[in-house]
Scaffold this active site. Structure first.
Site, PDB file in Angstrom:
ATOM      1  N   LYS A  89       0.803  -1.221   0.000  1.00 30.16           N
ATOM      2  CA  LYS A  89       0.000   0.000   0.000  1.00 30.16           C
ATOM      3  C   LYS A  89       0.837   1.273   0.000  1.00 30.16           C
ATOM      4  CE  LYS A  89      -4.364  -1.465   0.216  1.00 30.16           C
ATOM      5  NZ  LYS A  89      -5.426  -1.010  -0.692  1.00 30.16           N
TER       6      LYS A  89
ATOM      7  N   SER B  29       0.937  -9.910  -0.109  1.00 25.51           N
ATOM      8  CA  SER B  29       0.655  -8.475  -0.134  1.00 25.51           C
ATOM      9  C   SER B  29       0.823  -7.760   1.197  1.00 25.51           C
ATOM     10  CB  SER B  29      -0.774  -8.246  -0.647  1.00 25.51           C
ATOM     11  OG  SER B  29      -1.706  -8.892   0.207  1.00 25.51           O
TER      12      SER B  29
END
Length: 413
Positions: free
Chosen positions: A52, A307
């Protein structure tokens, strides 16, 4: 080459001011297990332990160039940390709205990354409630809203994952497995691959309790899920993004997998215990999905994007509990036990040598001939329960297996 690919490459170069490329590592354990060449793109090793940071940094960089100096976002954790890190890097102020239910580890890290540059406000039980509060505040103070996924510059930043991956490998992978929440990562990576490596297949993975992309593909447009299981908090999104949908609408529904939250727990524990890799539930999605495509990937080069690794270890007992139940190694029973001396001893004699009582609650009611017992039993092998139930039946015990009754186990366990 398209403007998008060039822009993603430029974004990747700009990110070197903040952090080096995340590792792309061949994993021998998974490669041997699936008979394939499995590589992990370790976004869990970024400065904020998730990808992110890429979208937040790229969007903030561009917004600042247009004159923005104040930023607002809403996030369950990873996007918040990425924005906080970027705020500190650029020296701008940010207000970060997070659900009250966000794991404490993510809240603390967000504050640590942003320092004096950010204010964290805990609002609402769900991200949708938090989002409304953030948008209202953004309009009130005239700040720039930094979307976690539904923003062209965020998508462009997340695409840098694919840029690094392709630059690291001598040949493009045959398959890339990606987690899907709002769709920013999957949209960005698919756009890069469609141009630079069009023969690479993509497999997209959602948590069963937040499969907003699959729901959109079923009806041909984004829809809002009536309820969302927030266990996979990094990917539990009620509605796929509008901009990400424009990229993902052409995805073959057969390439979108839904995996259960309980099974994800088995992968979290496997990667932790076998490989020493700490993954949050969303970070384990791509690795967990390999179980569903084992035949498809055999003998092929596969990249799984891990992720995120923002795992709160206070959740470890819950993860272990859910993994055991999914694997059939732990069961909960309601046992009807005769209220007579020796009844408990008789039951204990039905247990096998490796069976372990993990929970036992008994309420004796003198006006009844039987009492109810809530009992949790752990076994070494799932098949051990077959023998236990046979012995209980032979001894005349009445019982009910409530392991699969979600309502009962949520209330009792």
């Amino acid at each position: 080459m398209s403007t998008f690919v060039e822009a993603a490459r430029a974004a990747e170069r700009e990110m070197r001011e903040l952090f080096p490329p995340t590792p792309l590592l061949r994993n021998d354990h998974l490669s041997q297990r699936y008979g394939a060449e499995i590589w992990l793109k370790r976004e869990d090793l970024s400065p904020v332990r998730s990808y992110k940071i890429r979208g937040a940094m790229n969007a903030m960089r561009k917004a600042r160039a247009a004159g923005a100096e104040r930023f607002v976002c809403a996030s369950a954790g990873n996007h918040a940390q990425g924005m906080a890190y970027a705020c500190a890097h650029f020296g701008v102020s940010g207000t970060i709205y997070m659900p009250v239910t966000t794991p404490k580890q993510k809240i603390d890290k967000t504050r640590a990354f942003g320092g004096e540059h950010v204010e964290v406000r805990l609002t609402g039980d769900y991200v949708d409630d938090t989002l409304r509060a953030a948008e209202a505040h953004c309009k009130e103070v005239g700040a720039h809203f930094l979307s976690p996924f539904d923003d062209a510059d965020v998508i462009e930043g997340q695409a840098s994952v694919a840029v690094e991956m392709l630059e690291t490998l001598d040949e493009p992978p045959e398959v890339v497995v990606l987690p899907v929440g709002g769709g920013g990562l999957s949209a960005g990576v698919r756009r890069i691959l469609s141009e630079v490596s069009p023969h690479t297949e993509t497999i997209l993975v959602e948590p069963a309790g937040g499969a907003s992309l699959a729901a959109a593909l079923e009806v041909g447009e984004p829809v809002t899920l009536p309820r969302v299981d927030t266990f996979v908090d990094g990917a539990a999104v009620a509605r796929i993004g509008k901009r990400t949908w424009e990229v993902l609408r052409e995805v073959d529904p057969r390439d979108v997998l839904r995996v259960s939250e309980d099974r994800i727990c088995t992968t979290i524990l496997e990667m932790l215990n076998v490989e020493g890799i700490v993954l949050e539930p969303a970070g384990a999605l791509a690795v967990d999905a390999l179980k569903d495509v084992a035949e498809r990937i055999e003998g092929r080069r596969v990249v799984c994007v891990t992720s995120g690794g923002n795992f709160d270890f206070e959740r470890l007992p819950e993860v272990k509990e859910r993994a055991q139940r999914f694997s059939g190694l732990k069961k909960y029973l309601i046992l009807r036990l005769p209220q007579r001396p020796g009844a408990l001893r008789d039951f204990l004699q039905t247990l096998g040598p490796d069976d372990d009582i993990a929970r036992f609650e008994y309420l004796k009611k003198s006006a009844r001939n039987f009492g109810s017992v809530l009992i949790g039993i752990e076994a070494q092998r799932a098949e051990d329960f077959r023998g236990l139930f046979e012995r209980m039946d032979a001894a005349g015990f009445l019982y009910r297996d409530i392991t699969g009754d979600q309502s009962l186990t949520d209330f009792l366990v």
